[in-house]
Design an enzyme around this catalytic site. Structure first.
Site, short mmCIF file in Angstrom:
data_model
loop_
_atom_site.label_atom_id
_atom_site.label_comp_id
_atom_site.label_asym_id
_atom_site.label_seq_id
_atom_site.Cartn_x
_atom_site.Cartn_y
_atom_site.Cartn_z
CB CYS A 76 -0.87 -0.05 1.25
SG CYS A 76 -1.35 1.54 1.90
CD GLU A 77 0.04 5.16 -4.18
OE1 GLU A 77 0.85 4.73 -5.02
OE2 GLU A 77 -0.82 6.02 -4.43
CG HIS A 78 -2.45 5.72 0.84
ND1 HIS A 78 -3.67 5.18 0.49
CD2 HIS A 78 -2.16 6.63 -0.10
CE1 HIS A 78 -4.10 5.75 -0.62
NE2 HIS A 78 -3.21 6.62 -0.99
CG HIS A 79 -0.92 3.22 5.71
ND1 HIS A 79 -2.06 3.11 4.93
CD2 HIS A 79 -1.20 4.16 6.64
CE1 HIS A 79 -2.98 3.92 5.38
NE2 HIS A 79 -2.50 4.58 6.42
CD GLN A 117 -8.17 -4.36 -3.57
OE1 GLN A 117 -7.90 -4.27 -2.37
NE2 GLN A 117 -9.20 -5.07 -4.00
CG HIS A 145 -5.83 -3.19 1.91
ND1 HIS A 145 -5.22 -2.29 1.09
CD2 HIS A 145 -6.70 -3.88 1.13
CE1 HIS A 145 -5.70 -2.41 -0.15
NE2 HIS A 145 -6.60 -3.36 -0.14
CB CYS A 147 -2.65 0.05 6.19
SG CYS A 147 -3.68 0.03 4.73
ZN ZN Z 1 -2.74 1.66 3.54
#
Ligand code: ZN
Length: 184
Positions: A76-79, A117, A145, A147
């Site tokens: 996941c590119e956010h976390h 995703q 996920h 995260c």
């Molecule tokens: Zn994430």
């Protein structure tokens, strides 16, 4: 290109940032290990799947081709935490097909990068459509996920489902139904 030295110094700083001693016995090799691992799990960054999908062969039939339960691991590119699960792919050929393993390779290329995703679903569908000139492509991804499971709302085991339909699959609800029935 992956810059391993940069990753190593970043991981050292990260360990310092969370209050660890980067010189401690158990973790003093961790920056190098993480750099080697990132080289592998981010190997798809900036790449397309042309090398896999351009080796097509001719087939007259326009029957739907379905490949289901292709497992994948992405980040996941956010976390920068993993999300993982299965991809189901179907396409309606227009004279060209590819070997089954090429679809799995395509999934791998788009999974091995900082990703979300929804975008991964769309990138896989568009890449197959482009290289095969297919009549239609549909991709469904079911993933957990970390995260969401490890932090925040903490719902272990819950799945995020996304799909992207192009061409005939976008036009025909009946075709989508046939696909969804066969992959559930
Ligand atoms: Zn994430």
């Amino acid at each position: 290109m992956i810059d391993k030295e940069k990753i190593e110094s970043a991981v050292t700083m990260l360990l310092e940032g969370i209050g660890e001693d980067p010189g401690r016995e158990g973790i003093k090799e961790t920056p190098q290990r993480v750099a080697r691992m990132y080289e592998e799990i981010f190997a798809g960054t900036g790449k397309g799947a042309g090398e896999h999908l351009s080796k097509t062969f001719e087939r007259e039939s326009s029957d739907m081709v379905i490949e289901k339960d292709i497992s994948f691991y992405s980040m996941c590119e956010h976390h920068l935490l993993p999300f993982f699960g299965v991809v189901h792919i179907a396409y309606i050929p227009n004279g060209k097909v590819v070997g089954i393993s090429k679809l799995a390779r395509t999934v791998e290329v788009f999974a091995r990068r900082p990703q979300i995703q929804e975008r991964m679903t769309e990138q896989i569908a568009r890449e197959i459509m482009n290289y095969l000139d297919a009549e239609g492509v549909i991709v469904k991804i079911e993933a957990e996920h970390m995260c969401m499971s490890m932090r925040g709302i903490k719902k272990p085991g819950s799945k995020t489902v996304t799909y992207k339909a192009i061409g005939k699959f976008e036009e025909s609800e009946k075709l989508r139904q046939t696909f969804f029935e066969s992959v559930k």
